[in-house]
Enzyme design. Structure first.
Site, short mmCIF file in Angstrom:
data_model
loop_
_atom_site.label_atom_id
_atom_site.label_comp_id
_atom_site.label_asym_id
_atom_site.label_seq_id
_atom_site.Cartn_x
_atom_site.Cartn_y
_atom_site.Cartn_z
N MET A 68 44.36 63.90 15.42
CA MET A 68 45.47 64.41 16.23
C MET A 68 44.96 65.43 17.24
O MET A 68 45.09 66.64 17.03
CB MET A 68 46.54 65.03 15.33
CG MET A 68 47.46 64.01 14.76
SD MET A 68 49.00 64.72 14.18
CE MET A 68 48.48 65.40 12.64
N PRO A 69 44.40 64.96 18.33
CA PRO A 69 43.95 65.90 19.35
C PRO A 69 45.12 66.56 20.07
O PRO A 69 46.17 65.94 20.27
CB PRO A 69 43.14 65.02 20.31
CG PRO A 69 43.62 63.64 20.09
CD PRO A 69 44.10 63.57 18.68
N HIS A 70 44.93 67.82 20.42
CA HIS A 70 45.92 68.57 21.17
C HIS A 70 45.21 69.78 21.79
O HIS A 70 44.05 70.04 21.48
CB HIS A 70 47.09 69.01 20.30
CG HIS A 70 46.67 69.78 19.07
ND1 HIS A 70 46.15 69.18 17.96
CD2 HIS A 70 46.69 71.11 18.82
CE1 HIS A 70 45.87 70.10 17.06
NE2 HIS A 70 46.18 71.28 17.56
N ALA A 71 45.91 70.48 22.67
CA ALA A 71 45.36 71.66 23.32
C ALA A 71 46.50 72.65 23.53
O ALA A 71 47.66 72.35 23.28
CB ALA A 71 44.70 71.29 24.64
#
Length: 157
Positions: A68-71
């Protein structure tokens, strides 16, 4: 139809199936495409998601087979949403961790971030759910399962 307590306004076009990607960076980039098309994120947000993994490692793998990539919102998130990339062939993240489902998250503030994470957790809180999602044969079938799992999670609260 997702209930009002769901922050995730998922559409069928938020879901992509690919046979394979060459590496995890390409996986994140491909997974983010629906969010870019909906103008919920900018290209800088994709870059920031990749940089997070480069700096912090594979912390985005919360359960086996799922990343779950996020920034941070200020790095290019314009709205709130999630997009999904299901791979037929797993891609390697970090030290031999295989991933077949990449869920990109974007939120415009911390409150929506927490609600989005809660909604997405309904999809991956049981191995059987992840296996069911990975076993789907079409974006429509995947979408229907996502809606079902989120609605069930909200009803069980």
């Amino acid at each position: 139809m997702l209930k009002d307590r769901s922050i995730v306004k998922i559409k069928e076009q938020d879901i992509r199936f690919l046979n394979r990607v060459s590496n995890w960076k390409e996986g994140i980039t491909e997974a983010a495409q629906p969010l870019l098309l909906r103008k919920l994120i900018e290209n800088s947000y994709v870059d920031a998601m990749i940089e997070n993994v480069e700096k912090l490692g594979d912390y985005i793998i919360l359960v086996p087979n799922v990343a779950m990539p996020h920034a941070r919102p200020e790095l290019g998130a314009k709205g709130t949403g999630a997009s999904f990339l299901k791979l037929n062939e797993p891609v390697m993240f970090g030290e031999g961790k295989k991933v077949q489902l990449i869920i990109c998250l974007a939120t415009k503030n911390n409150e929506e971030h927490l609600l989005l994470l809660q909604n997405i957790s309904y999809l991956i809180d049981e191995e059987e759910k992840v296996a069911s999602l990975l076993g789907t044969n079409s974006e429509k079938e995947f979408y229907d399962l996502v809606v079902t799992y989120i609605e069930e999670g909200i009803e069980d609260e």
